[in-house]
Design a protein around this motif. Sequence first.
Motif, PDB file in Angstrom:
ATOM      1  N   ASP A 142       5.393   2.450   7.310  1.00  0.00           N
ATOM      2  CA  ASP A 142       6.302   3.566   7.124  1.00  0.00           C
ATOM      3  C   ASP A 142       5.456   4.804   6.849  1.00  0.00           C
ATOM      4  O   ASP A 142       5.116   5.084   5.705  1.00  0.00           O
ATOM      5  CB  ASP A 142       7.256   3.262   5.972  1.00  0.00           C
ATOM      6  CG  ASP A 142       8.240   4.384   5.699  1.00  0.00           C
ATOM      7  OD1 ASP A 142       8.425   5.258   6.571  1.00  0.00           O
ATOM      8  OD2 ASP A 142       8.823   4.400   4.596  1.00  0.00           O
ATOM      9  N   GLY A 143       5.078   5.509   7.901  1.00  0.00           N
ATOM     10  CA  GLY A 143       4.184   6.657   7.739  1.00  0.00           C
ATOM     11  C   GLY A 143       2.832   6.186   7.248  1.00  0.00           C
ATOM     12  O   GLY A 143       2.169   5.392   7.908  1.00  0.00           O
ATOM     13  N   LEU A 144       2.436   6.630   6.050  1.00  0.00           N
ATOM     14  CA  LEU A 144       1.157   6.230   5.464  1.00  0.00           C
ATOM     15  C   LEU A 144       1.276   5.003   4.563  1.00  0.00           C
ATOM     16  O   LEU A 144       0.280   4.536   4.020  1.00  0.00           O
ATOM     17  CB  LEU A 144       0.566   7.397   4.660  1.00  0.00           C
ATOM     18  CG  LEU A 144       0.198   8.638   5.463  1.00  0.00           C
ATOM     19  CD1 LEU A 144      -0.232   9.764   4.526  1.00  0.00           C
ATOM     20  CD2 LEU A 144      -0.894   8.328   6.473  1.00  0.00           C
ATOM     21  N   ASN A 167       0.848  -1.180   0.000  1.00  0.00           N
ATOM     22  CA  ASN A 167       0.000   0.000   0.000  1.00  0.00           C
ATOM     23  C   ASN A 167       0.892   1.241   0.000  1.00  0.00           C
ATOM     24  O   ASN A 167       1.592   1.499   0.976  1.00  0.00           O
ATOM     25  CB  ASN A 167      -0.914  -0.033   1.231  1.00  0.00           C
ATOM     26  CG  ASN A 167      -1.808   1.173   1.315  1.00  0.00           C
ATOM     27  OD1 ASN A 167      -1.623   2.019   2.171  1.00  0.00           O
ATOM     28  ND2 ASN A 167      -2.785   1.253   0.441  1.00  0.00           N
ATOM     29  N   VAL A 168       0.875   1.998  -1.109  1.00  0.00           N
ATOM     30  CA  VAL A 168       1.721   3.188  -1.250  1.00  0.00           C
ATOM     31  C   VAL A 168       0.814   4.406  -1.398  1.00  0.00           C
ATOM     32  O   VAL A 168       0.112   4.553  -2.398  1.00  0.00           O
ATOM     33  CB  VAL A 168       2.665   3.055  -2.470  1.00  0.00           C
ATOM     34  CG1 VAL A 168       3.527   4.303  -2.603  1.00  0.00           C
ATOM     35  CG2 VAL A 168       3.513   1.798  -2.358  1.00  0.00           C
ATOM     36  N   ASN A 169       0.839   5.258  -0.386  1.00  0.00           N
ATOM     37  CA  ASN A 169       0.005   6.457  -0.380  1.00  0.00           C
ATOM     38  C   ASN A 169       0.779   7.736  -0.672  1.00  0.00           C
ATOM     39  O   ASN A 169       0.174   8.790  -0.834  1.00  0.00           O
ATOM     40  CB  ASN A 169      -0.666   6.614   0.989  1.00  0.00           C
ATOM     41  CG  ASN A 169      -1.672   5.533   1.257  1.00  0.00           C
ATOM     42  OD1 ASN A 169      -2.759   5.569   0.723  1.00  0.00           O
ATOM     43  ND2 ASN A 169      -1.304   4.557   2.058  1.00  0.00           N
TER      44      ASN A 169
END
Length: 154
Positions: free
Chosen positions: A140-142, A20-22
Amino acid sequence: MPFQEPKLEKLTHLHFYFHNVNTGDKPTAVRVAQSPATNSSATVFGLVVIADELLTEGLDPSSKVVGRAQGMFASTDMKTITFTMVFNIVFTEGEFKGSTFSLYGRNPITEKVTEMPIIGGTGAFRFARGYALATTVKLDGLNAVVEYNVFIWH
């Protein structure tokens, strides 16, 4: 496709990683809607995200790609960070290339392991049913990497 005679069902265990890359130049999940109160909500209640996520054999995003998770998730709980997930898991490589299954369920992301139902499919997964166990293994963060163990009757 012509009618096919019923076949004996089998149980298949699938294992893959959902990336999941936001953030960044090429996000795979993008915010498409929100309520007027979303930004002031501790649970981002009312947020709707559309996604086309990479599925890989290994934890590293550069490991062998097996497919995509295409669908959406929405924040649907006012008390905990919980998403309603609606995804088609599309296999692009391997034994199940060209087949899909549909995942639909409640994902309270703060739980160690989340269970969600499998409610159908196509190709090798026609008439599929079962469940998926999701475990966040990297945050990692979002951005997140989620390990999926899927048990599917088809």
